[in-house]
Design an enzyme around this catalytic site. Structure first.
Site, PDB file in Angstrom:
ATOM      1  N   GLN A 120     111.175 -40.994  30.125  1.00 30.48           N
ATOM      2  CA  GLN A 120     110.881 -39.567  29.906  1.00 30.48           C
ATOM      3  C   GLN A 120     110.689 -39.302  28.414  1.00 30.48           C
ATOM      4  OE1 GLN A 120     114.230 -37.494  31.604  1.00 30.48           O
ATOM      5  NE2 GLN A 120     113.731 -38.086  33.694  1.00 30.48           N
ATOM      6  N   GLU A 121     111.554 -39.916  27.632  1.00 30.41           N
ATOM      7  CA  GLU A 121     111.486 -39.681  26.189  1.00 30.41           C
ATOM      8  C   GLU A 121     110.179 -40.205  25.601  1.00 30.41           C
ATOM      9  OE1 GLU A 121     111.892 -39.352  22.108  1.00 30.41           O
ATOM     10  OE2 GLU A 121     111.612 -41.272  23.094  1.00 30.41           O
ATOM     11  N   HIS A 122     109.615 -41.250  26.225  1.00 29.78           N
ATOM     12  CA  HIS A 122     108.343 -41.776  25.712  1.00 29.78           C
ATOM     13  C   HIS A 122     107.248 -40.706  25.783  1.00 29.78           C
ATOM     14  CE1 HIS A 122     109.910 -46.054  26.735  1.00 29.78           C
ATOM     15  NE2 HIS A 122     110.332 -45.635  25.567  1.00 29.78           N
TER      16      HIS A 122
END
Ligand SMILES: Cc1cc2nc3c(=O)[nH]c(=O)nc-3n(C[C@H](O)[C@H](O)[C@H](O)COP(=O)(O)OP(=O)(O)OC[C@H]3O[C@@H](n4cnc5c(N)ncnc54)[C@H](O)[C@@H]3O)c2cc1C
Length: 398
Positions: free
Chosen positions: A259-261
């Site tokens: 998700q952070e990517h």
């Protein structure tokens, strides 16, 4: 007001609603831009000089304006909004000409808070998420170690269960918000050590005995963030501080990284867009050989190419975010988005610096700073090579 703010008013890249953004998202973007103009941009130059910014008070102000944790439940201080509200958040933060500020806030809001929201119990959400979204509690993220960066499974930190406690030992050596954090999200290995069954995520209060925090570590870029080394020696962490299943910490962390990517990709793409906007302004005003740089067709083509790459990157981010919103499998597209945006922001920084010429080479010129800050995207929270590894694996290339 700093010279940067006077010369470069913020533009809104998304002035229309479309299949990704509603009227509500546009209003959110305007609210965030007003916040940046009021609370952040006037101070950026001073904070860069000081190599520090007041993270705690900025989080508090964001919380007061209901700008933190937009997609999390309102019962825990969120705003019940969607994934695209976080996309808007990441993009507007990405434009700040001091990436340490956006990184510090994103780590709190989009790296650690989601672990509580997605894996925490109701009690943990009340005790950790609610104060974090009010800006009363600051999170740090402590995964990397001297001998474990890309290879997260190689961490040496250990958590040994003793009745209602874990005894935590280890040193985490690049902890963003390390000096400010009230709670560290620590990934540690249990005696089993199997990444799939033997790792835990512990939310460790800084006040526990046995924690030592280093001096701030000097960085080439992202200088306004504070990064420190945090060591844990026989720290007795209550079992109630474990987020998610015992043994399931590694998988929870990997899911969160994906998700952070997407968030990182939005931040990088917005940074590239902001650099190009400043560069177009410069090329319109800078006169060489009797005419503005922008009249040179080679320069127009260069800018048109970068503009195209940025737009493609943005669209890739939005498609990835749509899949995330629909709870689909983001493993492939999130890695692709992160890979190409990390490379793109470095390329744009280099090209913009070239078009600015000698001025951008001055110490702490806004473009020179973007150039230094942009370099981190290909290294941190999943390097380019790790994204390629993932793309090859998910695509079953071999
Ligand atoms: C400013 C800053 C802030 C940070 N903040 C945090 C934080 O808050 N919390 C945290 O936990 N960590 C943080 N980190 C650490 C960051 O997540 C790591 O730098 C990142 O995971 C990469 O690890 P590494 O630097 O140890 O590189 P390494 O793992 O040593 O890799 C070195 C290089 O080799 C490449 N490589 C490695 N293995 C392979 C392979 N098998 N094939 C091909 N190439 C390979 C990598 O891609 C990389 O380019 C931060 C780092 C920086 C610089």
């Amino acid at each position: 007001m700093s010279p940067a703010t006077e010369k470069f008013p913020i533009v809104n890249p998304q002035t229309n609603t479309n299949s990704f953004f509603s009227e509500g998202h546009l209003l959110l973007r305007q609210k965030l831009q007003a916040f940046m103009k009021q609370e952040i941009l006037p101070h950026v130059e001073d904070w860069e000089q000081q190599r520090r910014f007041p993270l705690r008070s900025i989080l508090k102000k964001l919380g007061q304006q209901e700008l933190l944790g937009l997609r999390y439940p309102s019962q825990y201080g969120g705003q019940d909004q969607d994934i695209f509200s976080h996309i808007v958040f990441a993009e507007e933060l990405g434009r700040i000409p001091s990436a340490g500020i956006s990184m510090a806030i994103i780590i709190h809001n989009d790296m650690v808070a989601p672990l509580v929201a997605d894996y925490g119990t109701a009690t943990q959400c009340e005790e950790l998420l609610s104060p974090a979204l009010r800006g009363d509690l600051v999170f740090g993220h402590a995964v990397s170690e001297a001998s474990a960066g890309s290879d997260v499974a190689a961490i040496q930190a250990t958590a040994v269960r003793e009745s209602d406690y874990y005894v935590l030992n280890g040193v985490k050596n690049f902890v963003t918000n390390g000096l400010d954090a009230d709670v560290y999200c620590v990934l540690a290995a249990m005696p089993d050590r199997n990444p799939l069954t033997g790792m835990v995520l512990l939310f460790v209060p800084r006040s526990l005995p046995g924690i030592e925090i280093s001096e701030e570590i000097g960085m080439m870029g992202h200088r306004t963030a504070n990064v420190a080394s945090v060591s844990f020696q026989d720290v007795r962490v209550p079992a109630a501080c474990r987020i998610g299943n015992e043994g399931g910490g590694f998988l929870a962390q990997l899911n969160q990284f994906a998700q952070e990517h997407i968030i990182s990709s939005c931040r990088a793409t917005a940074m590239a867009d902001e650099m190009l906007r400043l560069t177009v302004q410069h090329c319109r005003s800078r006169v060489t050989f009797g005419e503005p740089l922008i009249k040179n067709q080679w320069i127009q083509f260069k800018i048109a190419e970068l503009r195209t790459d940025i737009e493609l990157s943005r669209q890739c981010n939005y498609v990835a975010a749509s899949i995330w919103q629909e709870q689909g499998d983001i493993s492939l597209l999130s890695a692709m988005a992160k890979l190409q945006s990390s490379r793109l922001v470095r390329k744009v920084a280099d090209e913009c610096l070239q078009l600015f010429g000698k001025d951008a080479y001055l110490d702490d010129h806004i473009i020179g700073r973007f150039y230094r800050d942009s370099r981190l995207f290909s290294i941190s929270t999943g390097s380019d090579e790790m994204m390629l590894t993932k793309i090859a694996k998910v695509s079953k290339i071999s």
